[in-house]
Each structure stands twice: as structure tokens, then as C-alpha cells.
Scaffold this motif. Structure first.
Motif, mmCIF file in Angstrom:
data_model
loop_
_atom_site.group_PDB
_atom_site.id
_atom_site.type_symbol
_atom_site.label_atom_id
_atom_site.label_comp_id
_atom_site.label_asym_id
_atom_site.label_seq_id
_atom_site.Cartn_x
_atom_site.Cartn_y
_atom_site.Cartn_z
ATOM 1 N N GLY A 326 69.555 -17.544 45.048
ATOM 2 C CA GLY A 326 68.623 -18.708 45.409
ATOM 3 C C GLY A 326 69.400 -20.000 45.466
ATOM 4 O O GLY A 326 69.286 -21.001 46.398
ATOM 5 N N GLU A 327 70.304 -20.099 44.826
ATOM 6 C CA GLU A 327 71.214 -21.295 44.524
ATOM 7 C C GLU A 327 71.935 -21.385 45.833
ATOM 8 O O GLU A 327 72.309 -22.539 46.324
ATOM 9 N N GLU A 328 72.755 -20.271 46.147
ATOM 10 C CA GLU A 328 73.566 -20.114 47.542
ATOM 11 C C GLU A 328 72.573 -20.554 48.639
ATOM 12 O O GLU A 328 72.957 -21.460 49.538
ATOM 13 N N LEU A 329 71.265 -20.288 48.598
ATOM 14 C CA LEU A 329 70.551 -20.517 49.870
ATOM 15 C C LEU A 329 70.204 -21.896 49.812
ATOM 16 O O LEU A 329 70.068 -22.458 50.996
ATOM 17 N N ASP A 330 69.890 -22.566 48.744
ATOM 18 C CA ASP A 330 69.778 -23.899 48.732
ATOM 19 C C ASP A 330 70.970 -24.743 49.132
ATOM 20 O O ASP A 330 70.844 -25.742 49.844
ATOM 21 N N THR A 331 72.204 -24.432 48.684
ATOM 22 C CA THR A 331 73.485 -24.981 49.310
ATOM 23 C C THR A 331 73.677 -25.035 50.652
ATOM 24 O O THR A 331 73.874 -26.073 51.456
ATOM 25 N N LEU A 332 73.184 -23.626 51.439
ATOM 26 C CA LEU A 332 73.537 -23.419 53.001
ATOM 27 C C LEU A 332 72.270 -24.373 53.705
ATOM 28 O O LEU A 332 72.606 -25.281 54.709
ATOM 29 N N THR A 333 71.190 -24.667 52.915
ATOM 30 C CA THR A 333 69.938 -25.616 53.515
ATOM 31 C C THR A 333 70.456 -26.788 53.410
ATOM 32 O O THR A 333 70.392 -27.537 54.577
ATOM 33 N N ARG A 334 71.020 -27.446 52.473
ATOM 34 C CA ARG A 334 71.609 -28.651 52.531
ATOM 35 C C ARG A 334 72.737 -29.031 53.493
ATOM 36 O O ARG A 334 72.871 -30.082 53.730
ATOM 37 N N GLN A 335 73.439 -28.053 53.506
ATOM 38 C CA GLN A 335 74.476 -28.275 54.406
ATOM 39 C C GLN A 335 74.000 -28.275 55.866
ATOM 40 O O GLN A 335 74.693 -28.983 56.736
ATOM 41 N N ILE A 336 73.248 -27.544 56.390
ATOM 42 C CA ILE A 336 72.307 -27.590 57.727
ATOM 43 C C ILE A 336 72.047 -29.070 57.902
ATOM 44 O O ILE A 336 72.069 -29.520 58.947
ATOM 45 N N VAL A 337 71.294 -29.625 56.807
ATOM 46 C CA VAL A 337 70.672 -30.934 57.002
ATOM 47 C C VAL A 337 71.840 -31.929 57.264
ATOM 48 O O VAL A 337 71.480 -33.116 57.838
ATOM 49 N N ARG A 338 73.074 -31.674 56.930
ATOM 50 C CA ARG A 338 74.075 -32.663 57.139
ATOM 51 C C ARG A 338 74.739 -32.604 58.511
ATOM 52 O O ARG A 338 75.697 -33.201 58.635
ATOM 53 N N THR A 339 74.275 -31.699 59.411
ATOM 54 C CA THR A 339 74.686 -31.436 60.814
ATOM 55 C C THR A 339 74.760 -32.912 61.474
ATOM 56 O O THR A 339 73.789 -33.770 61.278
ATOM 57 N N SER A 340 75.723 -33.179 62.332
ATOM 58 C CA SER A 340 75.825 -34.386 62.943
ATOM 59 C C SER A 340 74.617 -34.679 63.735
ATOM 60 O O SER A 340 74.104 -33.839 64.568
ATOM 61 N N PRO A 341 74.166 -36.004 63.859
ATOM 62 C CA PRO A 341 72.952 -36.252 64.601
ATOM 63 C C PRO A 341 73.042 -35.805 66.266
ATOM 64 O O PRO A 341 72.308 -35.625 66.825
ATOM 65 N N ALA A 342 74.491 -35.878 66.606
ATOM 66 C CA ALA A 342 74.686 -35.661 68.151
ATOM 67 C C ALA A 342 74.298 -34.110 68.184
ATOM 68 O O ALA A 342 73.655 -33.620 69.470
ATOM 69 N N ALA A 343 74.892 -33.203 67.376
ATOM 70 C CA ALA A 343 74.556 -31.871 67.420
ATOM 71 C C ALA A 343 73.060 -31.439 67.377
ATOM 72 O O ALA A 343 72.663 -30.700 68.350
ATOM 73 N N ILE A 344 72.292 -32.074 66.559
ATOM 74 C CA ILE A 344 70.922 -31.960 66.326
ATOM 75 C C ILE A 344 70.373 -32.400 67.712
ATOM 76 O O ILE A 344 69.197 -31.565 68.331
ATOM 77 N N ALA A 345 70.460 -33.527 68.202
ATOM 78 C CA ALA A 345 70.140 -34.360 69.227
ATOM 79 C C ALA A 345 70.158 -33.246 70.426
ATOM 80 O O ALA A 345 69.406 -32.871 71.428
ATOM 81 N N LYS A 346 71.287 -32.819 70.658
ATOM 82 C CA LYS A 346 71.649 -31.600 71.775
ATOM 83 C C LYS A 346 70.709 -30.404 71.551
ATOM 84 O O LYS A 346 70.035 -30.163 72.545
ATOM 85 N N LEU A 347 70.538 -29.926 70.457
ATOM 86 C CA LEU A 347 69.784 -28.648 70.136
ATOM 87 C C LEU A 347 68.292 -28.892 70.649
ATOM 88 O O LEU A 347 67.508 -28.225 70.965
ATOM 89 N N ARG A 348 68.007 -30.229 70.059
ATOM 90 C CA ARG A 348 66.378 -30.916 70.305
ATOM 91 C C ARG A 348 65.969 -30.749 71.868
ATOM 92 O O ARG A 348 65.085 -30.223 72.280
ATOM 93 N N GLY A 349 67.058 -31.323 72.538
ATOM 94 C CA GLY A 349 66.974 -31.558 73.900
ATOM 95 C C GLY A 349 66.731 -30.188 74.609
ATOM 96 O O GLY A 349 66.040 -29.850 75.462
ATOM 97 N N ILE A 350 67.490 -29.208 74.057
ATOM 98 C CA ILE A 350 67.533 -27.854 74.837
ATOM 99 C C ILE A 350 66.204 -27.221 74.532
ATOM 100 O O ILE A 350 65.334 -26.550 75.238
ATOM 101 N N LEU A 351 65.789 -27.275 73.137
ATOM 102 C CA LEU A 351 64.792 -26.466 72.620
ATOM 103 C C LEU A 351 63.302 -27.035 72.934
ATOM 104 O O LEU A 351 62.280 -26.553 73.083
ATOM 105 N N SER A 352 63.334 -28.266 73.554
ATOM 106 C CA SER A 352 62.369 -29.059 73.915
ATOM 107 C C SER A 352 62.031 -28.750 75.519
ATOM 108 O O SER A 352 60.870 -29.244 75.982
ATOM 109 N N GLN A 353 62.884 -28.450 76.169
ATOM 110 C CA GLN A 353 62.470 -28.091 77.518
ATOM 111 C C GLN A 353 61.546 -26.749 77.680
ATOM 112 O O GLN A 353 61.368 -26.041 77.097
#
Length: 353
Positions: A326-353
């Protein structure tokens, strides 16, 4: 210096006092630990825990939950019974939203959700009504390699074909790998997947593939395929064209890795999608469960995963056991949250189509 200043008798006296003090401290700590265990046992004794699975009956997630449930019960203080319930829909989003917003926060409800849930709040915020970093992660049976698996009747017969011919793949809903990954690959890498969503689970997608409605799945967990589709893979009715990850799974040494995009932002976006494999089939608790119960449930899960009978049963079912804490999964989740806004914006744009 003690001998010089105090003399040997005094040294023995001080050493004995120190020994007694340490023994008393250890006894107090042991007593406190025992009382904590008793309090947890008193809470759980005679109760039912509901293990809710956010996938359809017959899926790999469903199998993982039903195998672990009786073993988990053995190691929880008080030995509560565990009732397994299926809550399929929207690729575990229905269950995740329930866990976060309405489920009891006392440790009597556990969820087994899809590995798309850690990224769902960032990628589909209109549907994910939760903060993934506030869930309590109990653990996962193993990281999971995802594969592209198609029917022998599909027009694509090798990895390169996926960029040339339309390939019809089934999915449950946005927010889950079997939907999100092919959508992202189309945009970042130029594949030609046609995604048909709305299926209840992977078992239903298998049936649709067999009927010829679909060509297959574009991001299926290998362990799920190994569990349910091995005879068709061996016979050639189903074929694996590619796998995702930094290195091949030990079961799939000859299957090519899907190539990363060349662009930096695209590569980061691709990495976010693939990072979800590390979550496998995770068990989570709603926010706010008391810390002593969290600790007890994490410990019980780890012990269950180490149980030789569970491991034998999992092996017979084709379920991989390589636990992630569980501790490892918690760390992985927090790493995902730190993804750059540019990469997240790109993914959102793709998945919202």
C-alpha cells in the motif's frame, strides 16, 4: 572511562539499571501493541467486511478479489467474514466515486478498482469525483503488463499493421486502460484503433470478439488473458501483437514492446498511461479510515499474499503474485499527480474527443 570514574561495581549497577529500564520500556510497548491489536479485534469480531469489485463477474479483477477474500479474513484481527460484491460500471468509476463519497469510513468496506483510477481525476475530472491521493491503498497482487490481443480474424497480424489498417477494439468506458490506451496511441503514435465502448467487462468483450463484432482488446492485462484466454492463445485463435512496458514480461519474451513516441511531451503522456500497469489490481479504502485499522488491513493483505495455499490457488488460476505494498501504491499515486501540466493537458484533450 566508566571503569575509571565509577569503578567496576558501579558500572555493573548502572548497566543493570539500564537493562531493567529497557526491559520495562519494551514491556510497555508490547502491552500497548497488544492492546491496539485487541481493540482492532474487538471492532472486527462478528462483523462483515464488504469487498466491492468494480468490474463484472468473470473478469480478472473479479477473480483476484474472490481468491484473496477468504485468506484476507484469516489475518484480520477478529477474523471478520468478507462478503464479495460486484459493482461494475464505467470501468470502476462508479465504485471509486461511491467509496470516496458515500461508503463508511470505518474499515468495513474495501474496494478493488481498476488500475485506471489513479489517473482518472486528472484525465476525466468530470466523471471522477474523488482525489486519488486521499484514498488509502492496501496493496496489489502484482504489477500487470498490458498487451494488445486480437482475434486471428483481425486484419492486423503484427505490430506494424496497427498503423496501417483499422482495428476494432472493445472497451468498458473512459478512464480505463482498454479505452484510454488505444485512444492515446491513436493520437500520439498514429495507430488506427476504432474503439467501441459500453461493454460491462472484459469477459463480455471476449464474447463480442468471438462473435466477430470486435477484433479484440488494445490494453488487456496479461494476467487476465493468461487466466481466461490461454487455450485460445495456444491454439492461435487469439494472438498477442505487442506489450507495454520498459522490458518484456518473463512470459512474453518474443512479443515486441510498443514503441515510445519521439516527442518529449508525448513521451511523458505515454509514460503516464503505462505507469498505471504498476498498480495491477489494487485494493483501496475510503479516506479517513482510522490509522490502526489501515495498518492492520495492510498487514493482513501482505500476510495473505504470502500464504502458500493462496499462492497455489493463484497459480492454478493463472493469477500472478508479486505483491505491491500500500505504501508503494501511495507513492506511485503521488508521482502521477506531479506529471507536468502540458502532458496532462495533452491527454485530456485526447480523451475528451
Amino acid at each position: 572511562w566508566l571503569c575509571d570514574d565509577l569503578g567496576p561495581n558501579k558500572v555493573r549497577e548502572e548497566t543493570m539499571r539500564l537493562f531493567i529500564a529497557c526491559a520495562i520500556a519494551a514491556s510497555i510497548l508490547s502491552l500497548q501493541g497488544a492492546r491496539a491489536q485487541d481493540a482492532i479485534a474487538d471492532f472486527y469480531r462478528g462483523k462483515q467486511i464488504f469487498l466491492r469489485i468494480g468490474s463484472a463477474a468473470g473478469s480478472g479483477y473479479d477473480l483476484a478479489g474472490r481468491i484473496v477474500a477468504p485468506y484476507l479474513s484469516r489475518y484480520i484481527p477478529g477474523n471478520p467474514s468478507i462478503v464479495v460484491q460486484s459493482v461494475p460500471g464505467a470501468g470502476s468509476l462508479i465504485l471509486a466515486n461511491q467509496l470516496y463519497n458515500t461508503a463508511p469510513r470505518d474499515g468495513t468496506v474495501i474496494g478493488l478498482v481498476s488500475n485506471g483510477m489513479p489517473t482518472a481525476p486528472q484525465l476525466t475530472p468530470d466523471q471522477a469525483r474523488f482525489d486519488a491521493t486521499k484514498f488509502t491503498w492496501i496493496g496489489s497482487n502484482a504489477p500487470e503488463t498490458q498487451i494488445i490481443m486480437l482475434s486471428e480474424k483481425a486484419p492486423a497480424t503484427k505490430l506494424d499493421d496497427l498503423f496501417k489498417v483499422e482495428t476494432i477494439v472493445g472497451a468498458t468506458a473512459p478512464g480505463v486502460a482498454i479505452y484510454d490506451v488505444p485512444a492515446v496511441l491513436n493520437a500520439l503514435s498514429g495507430t488506427r484503433f476504432k474503439i467501441v465502448s459500453g461493454y460491462e467487462g472484459t469477459a463480455q468483450i471476449d464474447v463480442a470478439t468471438e462473435r466477430g463484432e470486435l477484433h479484440g482488446q488494445a490494453a488487456l492485462g496479461w494476467i487476465s488473458a493468461k487466466t481466461r484466454n490461454m487455450s485460445d492463445i495456444k491454439s492461435g485463435k487469439l494472438k498477442i501483437l505487442a506489450q507495454f512496458g520498459s522490458k518484456p514480461h518473463s512470459d512474453l519474451p518474443q512479443i515486441p514492446l510498443f514503441p515510445e513516441p519521439a516527442n518529449d511531451i508525448d513521451r511523458e503522456a505515454f509514460a503516464v498511461m503505462i505507469s498505471r500497469q504498476n498498480f495491477g489490481r489494487p485494493l483501496i479504502l475510503p479516506p479517513g479510515v482510522p490509522s490502526d485499522r489501515v495498518k492492520a488491513l495492510r498487514s493482513a493483505y501482505a500476510k495473505a499474499m504470502d500464504n502458500p495455499d493462496l499462492r497455489k490457488e493463484a497459480e492454478r488460476a493463472g493469477l500472478e503474485i508479486n505483491p505491491v505494498s500500500g505504501e508503494e501504491l501511495d507513492t506511485l499515486t503521488r508521482q502521477i499527480v506531479r506529471t507536468s501540466p502540458a502532458a496532462i493537458a495533452k491527454l485530456r484533450g485526447i480523451l475528451s474527443q
